[in-house]
Design a protein around this motif. Structure first.
Motif, PDB file in Angstrom:
ATOM      1  N   SER A  36       7.331   0.893  11.581  1.00  0.00           N
ATOM      2  CA  SER A  36       8.245   2.007  10.853  1.00  0.00           C
ATOM      3  C   SER A  36       8.492   1.567   9.503  1.00  0.00           C
ATOM      4  N   LEU A  37       9.280   2.527   8.697  1.00  0.00           N
ATOM      5  CA  LEU A  37       9.453   2.135   7.141  1.00  0.00           C
ATOM      6  C   LEU A  37      11.018   1.532   7.254  1.00  0.00           C
ATOM      7  N   VAL A  38      11.177   0.499   6.373  1.00  0.00           N
ATOM      8  CA  VAL A  38      12.290   0.038   6.010  1.00  0.00           C
ATOM      9  C   VAL A  38      13.353   0.857   5.079  1.00  0.00           C
ATOM     10  N   THR A  39      14.576   1.041   5.523  1.00  0.00           N
ATOM     11  CA  THR A  39      15.369   1.785   4.643  1.00  0.00           C
ATOM     12  C   THR A  39      16.243   0.944   3.758  1.00  0.00           C
ATOM     13  N   GLN A  40      16.858   1.572   2.787  1.00  0.00           N
ATOM     14  CA  GLN A  40      17.616   0.879   1.680  1.00  0.00           C
ATOM     15  C   GLN A  40      18.663   0.194   2.475  1.00  0.00           C
TER      16      GLN A  40
ATOM     17  N   PHE B 278       5.842  -4.048  10.551  1.00  0.00           N
ATOM     18  CA  PHE B 278       4.951  -3.879  11.770  1.00  0.00           C
ATOM     19  C   PHE B 278       5.081  -4.849  12.964  1.00  0.00           C
ATOM     20  N   PHE B 279       5.022  -4.938  14.244  1.00  0.00           N
ATOM     21  CA  PHE B 279       5.021  -5.852  15.056  1.00  0.00           C
ATOM     22  C   PHE B 279       3.754  -5.567  15.871  1.00  0.00           C
ATOM     23  N   TYR B 280       3.200  -6.717  16.530  1.00  0.00           N
ATOM     24  CA  TYR B 280       2.238  -6.581  17.293  1.00  0.00           C
ATOM     25  C   TYR B 280       1.961  -7.949  18.283  1.00  0.00           C
TER      26      TYR B 280
ATOM     27  N   ILE C 238       4.420 -10.369  12.851  1.00  0.00           N
ATOM     28  CA  ILE C 238       5.311  -9.400  12.269  1.00  0.00           C
ATOM     29  C   ILE C 238       4.660  -9.589  10.743  1.00  0.00           C
ATOM     30  N   GLY C 239       4.743  -8.338  10.184  1.00  0.00           N
ATOM     31  CA  GLY C 239       4.259  -8.447   8.964  1.00  0.00           C
ATOM     32  C   GLY C 239       4.873  -6.888   8.224  1.00  0.00           C
ATOM     33  N   ASN C 240       4.407  -6.970   6.804  1.00  0.00           N
ATOM     34  CA  ASN C 240       4.950  -5.801   5.996  1.00  0.00           C
ATOM     35  C   ASN C 240       3.997  -5.436   4.850  1.00  0.00           C
TER      36      ASN C 240
END
Length: 270
Positions: free
Chosen positions: A19-23, A107-109, A117-119
């Motif tokens: 998903s996208l991270v919000t402000q 993302f999670f997997y 976990i990563g970004n």
């Protein structure tokens, strides 16, 4: 968003979400997990997730993750802040080793019995997770189809005849935008067109069926073809929508429109 075939090919698992991270999430240093993210995380941790605030958990809220891609072990607080367990919240911090930026894809997997976990930036995500990016020999394939070189290399071993049969059946017109102006190829004497596999051949390992077949190939003018490979979603999606109407890819290969958007990294990430 749930992992699809392209994520499975890259990460080695379907058990993932992004998903996208919000402000607001960055400002509050906490990410609220939704939908498939909740499914992935709860399937891994089960009933060991603490209910209540972090301070009152006496360390029970601290969970272990593997950081993508390094594999570094990090520990982050994960809780159901409300008794009804209607919300799952992950606390992030630079000091804990995980602090994405606004607009990043998180993302999670699950892989090898560990939760990763990563970004990365949305730009990098769309580039890395487009199956078209992996087709580095597409130019060589087009040269083979149009006989602009005597010898060429195509790592996916696509057959020239399949492409030529499709072009002939389309009367040498662009199947996405028939009104587009074309030029005659000096090598073939026909309108210059390029062959495009609707389901990218780089995803061949994800399908039991052969992808280099007429049911999966369309002929396109250079503009429409390059747009599918490189254009922003508002340009590429309408072309893709028109292309899929030309072939029975949904029925033959068991994919959906959302699957195709995922293959091309054109999905709306929420």
């Amino acid at each position: 968003m749930k992992f699809g075939r392209i994520q499975n090919q890259k990460f080695g698992t379907f058990d993932g979400a992004y998903s996208l991270v919000t402000q607001r999430e960055i400002k509050d240093s906490q990410i609220t997990l939704t939908d498939h993210e909740v499914e992935v995380v709860t399937s891994f941790f089960g009933n060991t997730i603490h209910t209540g605030n972090v301070k009152g958990s006496d360390g029970a809220s601290l969970k272990t993750f593997r950081l993508h891609p390094s594999g570094t072990i990090i520990h982050l607080n994960l809780v159901y802040p409300k008794p009804a367990k209607s919300e799952l919240r992950l606390y992030i911090a630079t000091g804990k080793g995980f602090m994405p930026e606004v607009g990043d894809v998180v993302f999670f997997y699950i892989r090898d019995d560990e939760l990763w976990i990563g970004n990365m930036s949305e730009f990098n995500w769309r580039f890395q997770f487009s199956a078209l990016t992996d087709d580095t020999d597409d130019s060589s394939y087009q040269e083979l189809v149009n006989q602009t070189r005597q010898t060429t290399v195509d790592v996916f071993k696509r057959k020239r005849k399949v492409a030529l049969d499709v072009m002939a059946e389309a009367n040498y017109r662009c199947e996405a935008t028939p009104s587009h102006r074309l030029f005659v190829s000096k090598s073939t004497g026909n309108n210059y067109l390029e062959a495009h596999h609707i389901i990218p051949v780089s995803l061949g390992s994800q399908f039991d069926e052969q992808l280099d077949v007429k049911e999966n190939v369309v002929c396109l003018c250079p503009f429409c073809h390059r747009a599918l490979h490189h254009a922003e979603p508002k340009i590429a999606i309408p072309i893709l929508n028109r292309v899929v109407k030309q072939r029975p890819v949904f029925e033959k290969f068991g994919v959906s429109t959302d699957d195709l958007y995922n293959f091309y990294a054109l999905e709306k990430i929420v």
